[in-house]
Design a protein around this motif. Structure first.
Motif, PDB file in Angstrom:
ATOM      1  N   PRO A 177     -10.295  85.282  33.795  1.00 17.86           N
ATOM      2  CA  PRO A 177      -9.076  84.702  34.354  1.00 17.86           C
ATOM      3  C   PRO A 177      -8.118  85.768  34.871  1.00 17.86           C
ATOM      4  O   PRO A 177      -7.439  85.563  35.883  1.00 17.86           O
ATOM      5  CB  PRO A 177      -8.475  83.927  33.176  1.00 17.86           C
ATOM      6  CG  PRO A 177      -9.100  84.496  31.962  1.00 17.86           C
ATOM      7  CD  PRO A 177     -10.465  84.946  32.372  1.00 17.86           C
ATOM      8  N   TYR A 178      -8.058  86.904  34.205  1.00 16.15           N
ATOM      9  CA  TYR A 178      -7.119  87.955  34.609  1.00 16.15           C
ATOM     10  C   TYR A 178      -7.519  88.589  35.940  1.00 16.15           C
ATOM     11  O   TYR A 178      -6.690  88.839  36.814  1.00 16.15           O
ATOM     12  CB  TYR A 178      -7.041  89.034  33.519  1.00 16.15           C
ATOM     13  CG  TYR A 178      -6.581  88.490  32.196  1.00 16.15           C
ATOM     14  CD1 TYR A 178      -5.238  88.212  31.969  1.00 16.15           C
ATOM     15  CD2 TYR A 178      -7.498  88.223  31.182  1.00 16.15           C
ATOM     16  CE1 TYR A 178      -4.811  87.697  30.757  1.00 16.15           C
ATOM     17  CE2 TYR A 178      -7.080  87.702  29.968  1.00 16.15           C
ATOM     18  CZ  TYR A 178      -5.736  87.438  29.757  1.00 16.15           C
ATOM     19  OH  TYR A 178      -5.324  86.916  28.556  1.00 16.15           O
ATOM     20  N   ILE A 179      -8.819  88.843  36.106  1.00 13.60           N
ATOM     21  CA  ILE A 179      -9.305  89.438  37.352  1.00 13.60           C
ATOM     22  C   ILE A 179      -9.247  88.433  38.498  1.00 13.60           C
ATOM     23  O   ILE A 179      -9.037  88.792  39.658  1.00 13.60           O
ATOM     24  CB  ILE A 179     -10.742  89.962  37.154  1.00 13.60           C
ATOM     25  CG1 ILE A 179     -10.715  91.175  36.218  1.00 13.60           C
ATOM     26  CG2 ILE A 179     -11.394  90.314  38.481  1.00 13.60           C
ATOM     27  CD1 ILE A 179     -12.074  91.632  35.765  1.00 13.60           C
ATOM     28  N   SER A 180      -9.379  87.134  38.186  1.00 19.98           N
ATOM     29  CA  SER A 180      -9.432  86.096  39.223  1.00 19.98           C
ATOM     30  C   SER A 180      -8.061  85.761  39.800  1.00 19.98           C
ATOM     31  O   SER A 180      -7.973  85.266  40.931  1.00 19.98           O
ATOM     32  CB  SER A 180     -10.039  84.813  38.637  1.00 19.98           C
ATOM     33  OG  SER A 180     -11.304  85.058  38.092  1.00 19.98           O
ATOM     34  N   LEU A 181      -7.005  86.007  39.051  1.00 20.30           N
ATOM     35  CA  LEU A 181      -5.665  85.590  39.457  1.00 20.30           C
ATOM     36  C   LEU A 181      -5.277  86.155  40.825  1.00 20.30           C
ATOM     37  O   LEU A 181      -5.403  87.350  41.093  1.00 20.30           O
ATOM     38  CB  LEU A 181      -4.647  86.048  38.412  1.00 20.30           C
ATOM     39  CG  LEU A 181      -3.216  85.540  38.578  1.00 20.30           C
ATOM     40  CD1 LEU A 181      -3.166  84.021  38.566  1.00 20.30           C
ATOM     41  CD2 LEU A 181      -2.324  86.126  37.493  1.00 20.30           C
ATOM     42  N   SER A 182      -4.848  85.268  41.708  1.00 10.21           N
ATOM     43  CA  SER A 182      -4.400  85.581  43.079  1.00 10.21           C
ATOM     44  C   SER A 182      -5.530  86.015  44.007  1.00 10.21           C
ATOM     45  O   SER A 182      -5.272  86.432  45.143  1.00 10.21           O
ATOM     46  CB  SER A 182      -3.302  86.661  43.070  1.00 10.21           C
ATOM     47  OG  SER A 182      -2.173  86.220  42.340  1.00 10.21           O
ATOM     48  N   GLN A 183      -6.780  85.909  43.562  1.00  7.77           N
ATOM     49  CA  GLN A 183      -7.908  86.206  44.434  1.00  7.77           C
ATOM     50  C   GLN A 183      -8.216  85.009  45.330  1.00  7.77           C
ATOM     51  O   GLN A 183      -7.890  83.871  45.010  1.00  7.77           O
ATOM     52  CB  GLN A 183      -9.142  86.558  43.608  1.00  7.77           C
ATOM     53  CG  GLN A 183      -8.995  87.780  42.735  1.00  7.77           C
ATOM     54  CD  GLN A 183      -8.930  89.077  43.530  1.00  7.77           C
ATOM     55  OE1 GLN A 183      -9.226  89.114  44.732  1.00  7.77           O
ATOM     56  NE2 GLN A 183      -8.553  90.149  42.854  1.00  7.77           N
ATOM     57  N   ARG A 184      -8.870  85.285  46.440  1.00 10.40           N
ATOM     58  CA  ARG A 184      -9.319  84.222  47.338  1.00 10.40           C
ATOM     59  C   ARG A 184     -10.750  83.825  47.005  1.00 10.40           C
ATOM     60  O   ARG A 184     -11.549  84.662  46.570  1.00 10.40           O
ATOM     61  CB  ARG A 184      -9.252  84.678  48.796  1.00 10.40           C
ATOM     62  CG  ARG A 184      -7.854  84.992  49.291  1.00 10.40           C
ATOM     63  CD  ARG A 184      -7.874  85.379  50.750  1.00 10.40           C
ATOM     64  NE  ARG A 184      -6.546  85.781  51.213  1.00 10.40           N
ATOM     65  CZ  ARG A 184      -6.248  86.072  52.476  1.00 10.40           C
ATOM     66  NH1 ARG A 184      -7.195  86.023  53.401  1.00 10.40           N
ATOM     67  NH2 ARG A 184      -5.034  86.426  52.801  1.00 10.40           N
ATOM     68  N   VAL A 185     -11.055  82.551  47.208  1.00  6.12           N
ATOM     69  CA  VAL A 185     -12.418  82.055  47.024  1.00  6.12           C
ATOM     70  C   VAL A 185     -12.857  81.315  48.284  1.00  6.12           C
ATOM     71  O   VAL A 185     -12.026  80.812  49.047  1.00  6.12           O
ATOM     72  CB  VAL A 185     -12.540  81.124  45.797  1.00  6.12           C
ATOM     73  CG1 VAL A 185     -12.281  81.901  44.514  1.00  6.12           C
ATOM     74  CG2 VAL A 185     -11.607  79.936  45.902  1.00  6.12           C
TER      75      VAL A 185
END
Length: 328
Positions: A88-96
């Motif tokens: 969850p920490y690495i995924s935050l504000s990332q685009r998918v």
């Protein structure tokens, strides 16, 4: 190094269970260099270079980590769960990116304590104004991969899905480089590795190899205050000794080490205290398969910005080619 091919491989969409696009790309790339090619019921791509010697299985997994939609709010935000190891920490504000090219941004609910951040406290914003508008683009059960660009950083490369498109790349380039081999070679591009080594398990049962080598990434200990690990970028591909799923067979381990020494190819030894590769399931197939792993040192594994060394990749191709040129 064929950077354009690696760029295509890493940019391709292929979360676990949705490997069609990357499988087609690989099949198109290698079909003129192998004697036989097929896709099994699980979706594994199996390419054969015929020979009279031992049956050797080379496994690289096509799939990447991703997210799956579990719900849609009245306001048009997407709730999701993980496919594979998603932090969850690495995924935050990332685009998918979804298969239909819809792009979303991962956000989170307000939290006073970031230590409590979990995927169920997060959502994906695709710019929809309400649920009805969101449903025109995405539905429950749809899957997305991370969305980031392939970038060369001097001697290094960063991209999404280097786990394990770099293994696929090495297998492809080895197929092209091999002129003759006394062995019967099965290059298997597997599915659903990130969900528990599933494709490799069924493919190995079908192939019934005498020996197996997986090509995958491994973590490093070469960043500031990193957890201790005697692997670093630029010091050569790593010969796996052990991980959570496998204790490498001595014969396979020594085959890789001795071939590297004989040909002056730099290499490292890897002991990974967590995780696993396709060889974890291959070596338990039928009555057992002597198995090992050729690992590519990789920083920031399971993030949208994984990083590898060009030299490590090139030396892995040379080493694997030398191994397969000789009778095993």
């Amino acid at each position: 190094m064929n950077s354009e091919l690696l760029k295509k491989l890493t940019n391709a969409y292929g979360p676990a269970g949705n490997e069609e696009q990357i499988r087609h790309l690989i099949q198109t790339e290698i079909q003129d260099y192998v004697d036989e090619i097929s896709v099994d019921r699980m979706g594994n791509l199996i390419a054969i270079k015929r020979g009279n010697g031992k049956r050797v299985m080379l496994a690289s997994h096509m799939d990447e980590i991703g997210v799956i939609i579990t719900g849609i709010t009245d306001e048009g935000f997407l709730r999701f769960s993980n496919i594979g190891g998603v932090s969850p920490y690495i995924s935050l504000s990332q685009r998918v990116l979804f298969s239909n090219k819809t792009i979303g941004i991962i956000g989170m609910e307000h939290l006073e304590d970031m230590k409590k951040l979990k995927l169920e406290k997060m959502y994906i914003d695709i710019g929809a104004k309400n649920k009805e508008e969101a449903l025109k683009k995405v539905n429950i059960g749809d899957v997305a991969s991370f969305y980031s660009s392939f970038t060369a950083l001097g001697d290094f490369i960063t991209a999404k899905a280097l786990d394990d498109r770099i293994g696929c790349f090495i297998a492809i380039e080895t197929i092209k480089n091999l002129k003759n081999s006394p062995n019967e070679l099965y290059f298997v591009f597997t599915v659903q590795e990130e969900l528990g080594l599933r494709g490799a398990k069924t493919a190995a049962f079908s192939v019934d190899p005498d020996i197996a080598i997986s090509i995958d990434v491994t973590s490093t200990g070469d960043t500031p205050h990193a957890k201790h690990m005697a692997v670093k970028l630029g010091s050569g591909p790593a010969v796996k000794i052990k991980d959570h799923s496998l204790l490498s067979h001595p014969a396979v381990k020594n085959l890789m080490i001795n071939t590297a020494k004989e040909n002056n190819i730099p290499y490292q030894l890897e002991v990974l205290e967590f995780g696993g590769t396709d060889s974890g399931s291959i070596h338990l197939t039928r009555s057992g398969v002597p198995s090992g792993v050729l690992s590519i040192p990789c920083r920031y594994v399971h993030t949208p910005s994984e990083m590898v060394s060009k030299e490590d990749v090139e030396n892995a191709i040379i080493l694997l080619t030398k191994i397969l040129e000789n009778e095993i």
